[in-house]
Design a protein around this motif. Sequence first.
Motif: not given
Length: 344
Positions: A150-166, A196-206
């Motif tokens: 069972e894995f639905k209570d795990f959490t995922i931390f996402i760190k995203n950095s972006i750049r628009f070169p123009l 993000f909680r895995v359970q919330d992601i699964l709920r969003e994707t049904q």
Amino acid sequence: MMGVIAGFFSYETNKSVVVKSWSVGIINRVVQLVIITYFVCYVFLYEKAYQVSDTAIESSVITKVKGFGELNNRVMDVADYIYPPQGAGVFCILTRIIVTDNQFQGRCPEVRALSDCKITGNCSRSSNETEGHCEIEGWCPAENDESMLEFKDFTIFIKNSIRFPLFDVTRGNFPSTLNITNCTFDKDLDPSCPIFRVQDILRETQQNASVLAKKGGEIGINIEWQCNLDLNIDRCVPKYSFRRLDAPFENNTISKGYNFRFAKYYKTEKGTEFRTLHKAYAVRFDVMVTGKARKFSLIPTVINVVAALTSIGMGTVVCDVILLNFLRGAEQYKAKKFEEVFGF
């Protein structure tokens, strides 16, 4: 021949004719209004044609998963169930692991009971069994398919950095002032939290967590950046969306879900090689980043304003077609509109 030469060296100039007609005047203004509305509402407000855009987004994604689970009477932490362990934009949470310990090369009975053995021809059967276990030749003992995580209570931390070169604009997916130690992503209450909680992601994707844990699957996390750089830069923030990427194969009879095998190899004191085989069912997460930045530019603005002013003249063209072909008095209008003046 002389007529062709005379026509080539003739000169044409516009002649203004005022037509006192309510119907033609209304058609002219309606056509002009439609053209103006199109350029103002669609071209400038919706398409924002006065801006230049940059879609060549440069992106970096780092992920971390936290949580504890139990599998085969063992407590599993992130070092046990994350593959690969580097924290990249594509990673797997192992939801079901079948471990076959201490495999040696040799002959052994298969796990499934069969009435007819066709591999080696030998069958292992106890006295109280009606069906036996077919003997196989290879790595023994055979793989036993029984475990679930069972894995639905795990959490995922996402760190995203972006750049628009123009525009040389760099952004991160959460502000530096945000306290991420006690937040969880919620698209309505806390949309800037990167945890993000895995359970919330699964709920969003049904998706059903137990079914997904048993067979595995692939979930996409899309980070979309839509930035209007004419506004405050703090309004350039991402939006998150989630979907099942392998949905077209979800109902297949074969090749359902996601699984793979890996082995750990050892040697005995006598040098005999043996291994521990792992068959892993996993939920694979793909973090995808898309985006577009826009900013005011004089050149597209001038081009589209000139195009709008030129297009307004379409009203005159439409009215001329109606006057010359469809209304009574067309011949009179032609005589007034087209007049020949001979040289003197």
